[in-house]
Write a protein that holds these residues in place. Structure first.
Motif, PDB file in Angstrom:
ATOM      1  N   VAL A 296       0.829  -1.198   0.000  1.00 44.53           N
ATOM      2  CA  VAL A 296       0.000   0.000   0.000  1.00 44.53           C
ATOM      3  C   VAL A 296       0.870   1.256   0.000  1.00 44.53           C
ATOM      4  N   ALA A 297       1.974   1.222   0.793  1.00 40.03           N
ATOM      5  CA  ALA A 297       2.809   2.414   0.931  1.00 40.03           C
ATOM      6  C   ALA A 297       3.641   2.691  -0.312  1.00 40.03           C
ATOM      7  N   THR A 298       4.045   1.640  -1.030  1.00 39.67           N
ATOM      8  CA  THR A 298       4.928   1.833  -2.185  1.00 39.67           C
ATOM      9  C   THR A 298       4.328   2.729  -3.262  1.00 39.67           C
ATOM     10  N   ILE A 300       2.004   4.916  -2.931  1.00 45.24           N
ATOM     11  CA  ILE A 300       1.832   6.255  -2.364  1.00 45.24           C
ATOM     12  C   ILE A 300       3.159   7.010  -2.393  1.00 45.24           C
ATOM     13  N   LEU A 301       4.259   6.318  -2.038  1.00 41.47           N
ATOM     14  CA  LEU A 301       5.581   6.936  -2.066  1.00 41.47           C
ATOM     15  C   LEU A 301       5.964   7.326  -3.493  1.00 41.47           C
ATOM     16  N   LEU A 303       3.940   8.105  -5.955  1.00 39.30           N
ATOM     17  CA  LEU A 303       3.159   9.282  -6.320  1.00 39.30           C
ATOM     18  C   LEU A 303       3.747  10.544  -5.702  1.00 39.30           C
ATOM     19  N   ALA A 304       4.219  10.422  -4.442  1.00 39.07           N
ATOM     20  CA  ALA A 304       4.818  11.583  -3.781  1.00 39.07           C
ATOM     21  C   ALA A 304       6.088  12.030  -4.502  1.00 39.07           C
TER      22      ALA A 304
END
Length: 387
Positions: A296-298, A300-301, A303-304
């Motif tokens: 899930v975090a990958t 999002i990171l 995109l950031a």
């Protein structure tokens, strides 16, 4: 070695006590090795005697039935008979804070639950028949997922269900301390063995449900006590069983022992004879949590990072110096402000050559080429008036 006659008798008595399932509606299973249960779906009996209703496979269901149908109505056919059951269970999840979807004790008119759905339906109902009076199903659920469509009170509760999963009454999982009367919370997915007692009085139509840690004395005050007439629900002959299902999370639902009785108290379980639930170490549970968090975090990171790079490029384009057409034709003549600032000593008065109508002229030396230049600082008319 030959057994003595007394030993043979003792063994037979123990065997009958272990698997007794008479036509009078009494049975007890202290572990399920060799038990004559009707199993459905993913349910299996493991070699050490644990009844595994589910494994870690997602979106599947499993159930176990006592094979003999029981008559739940009295002779006159209008009043449901009293009954009592108790079982020891353990819900083991690979994650620390989430599991799914729970398990249930139930009474149903048939052993054919092929049309039931997994996940939040616990292998008992489906989206079409959930809540229909024609189901004739009574259940006590140990629910570990909050489902708003069923008006669940939490993701850790015990509920009484009649013909559907919108519970007649539900309470947070736990028990009342006999000495203080305080409520003690129990976490259903903790992996710990716990015991449930379900007692129904056919005359008063009072149903009591009690929960406690395994081997703890049965609490005097039940977790749930509710008046519910099961006479129109338990219609004649029915089967008793245990059911569970899985959703997206890796969870195992175990039953370690089970007993039941019509018109009396369920036989007590022999705790020392029950199989032990498996335990998953904290380190492994944390590792599994990372398995869920990282996917899930990958993105999002990522995109950031893309957003950050886009912002930098946008700022560079916005504040980039514009070259006029004559500058392009005759070559680069524009110098950076910081170079001019350094060349004139920060436009120090010592470098001042003169003052004109539109600004001041400073003498300077370019830091890179060491060439002497004259730098004019132009001010607007408004600034000149203010000066």
């Amino acid at each position: 070695m030959r057994l003595k006659p007394v030993s043979v008798v003792s063994f037979l008595v123990l065997l009958l006590f272990h698997f007794f399932a008479g036509g009078d509606g009494h049975f007890i299973y202290n572990g399920f090795a060799g038990a004559r249960l009707d199993l459905d779906g993913m349910t299996v009996v493991e070699p050490d005697g644990k009844l595994a209703l589910t494994n870690i496979t997602s979106q599947l269901k499993g159930s176990a039935f006592h094979p003999t149908p029981l008559r739940f109505h009295e002779t006159n056919g209008t009043v449901a008979r009293s009954f009592s059951t108790t079982f020891v269970f353990a819900i083991v999840t690979d994650l620390v804070t989430v599991g799914g979807n729970g398990l249930a004790f139930f009474v149903a008119p048939t052993k054919n639950l092929s049309m039931a759905s997994p996940s939040q339906f616990l292998g008992l109902f489906n989206p079409q028949n959930n809540g229909n009076a024609s189901n004739h199903v009574f259940a006590v659920e140990l629910d570990t997922i909050l489902n708003p469509e069923f008006r669940d009170i939490s993701s850790n509760h015990v509920g009484v269900d009649v013909n559907g999963l919108a519970s007649v009454v539900a309470e947070p999982a736990g028990y009342y301390d006999d000495d203080t009367g305080d409520f003690k919370n129990l976490t259903l997915i903790a992996g710990d063995a716990m015991q449930v007692w379900v007692d129904y009085d056919g005359r008063s139509t009072v149903l009591n449900v009690t929960l406690a840690p395994v081997e703890a004395p049965r609490p005097i005050k039940p977790l749930i006590s509710v008046t519910v007439d099961l006479s129109p629900v338990l219609n004649g002959t029915a089967y008793v069983g245990l059911s569970s299902s899985t959703g997206p999370f890796r969870t195992r639902h175990y039953v370690l022992g089970w007993s039941f009785a019509l018109d009396g108290a369920a036989p007590p379980l022999g705790y020392s004879n029950l199989p032990k639930p498996p335990r998953i170490g904290d380190s492994k549970r944390r590792f599994k949590a990372r398995d869920v968090i990282l996917p899930v975090a990958t993105p999002i990171l990522a995109l950031a990072v893309v957003a950050g790079v886009s912002l930098v490029v946008w700022r560079q384009l916005r504040y980039a110096e514009l070259r006029e057409e004559w500058e392009v034709e005759f070559g680069p003549h524009r110098l950076a402000y910081k170079d001019l600032y350094r060349a004139t000593g920060g436009f120090d008065g010592k470098h001042l050559l003169g003052v004109g109508g539109f600004g001041r002229v400073y003498k300077g030396v370019l830091p890179a080429s060491k060439k002497e230049v004259a730098v004019k600082v132009v001010v607007s008319h408004d600034d000149a008036k203010l000066g």
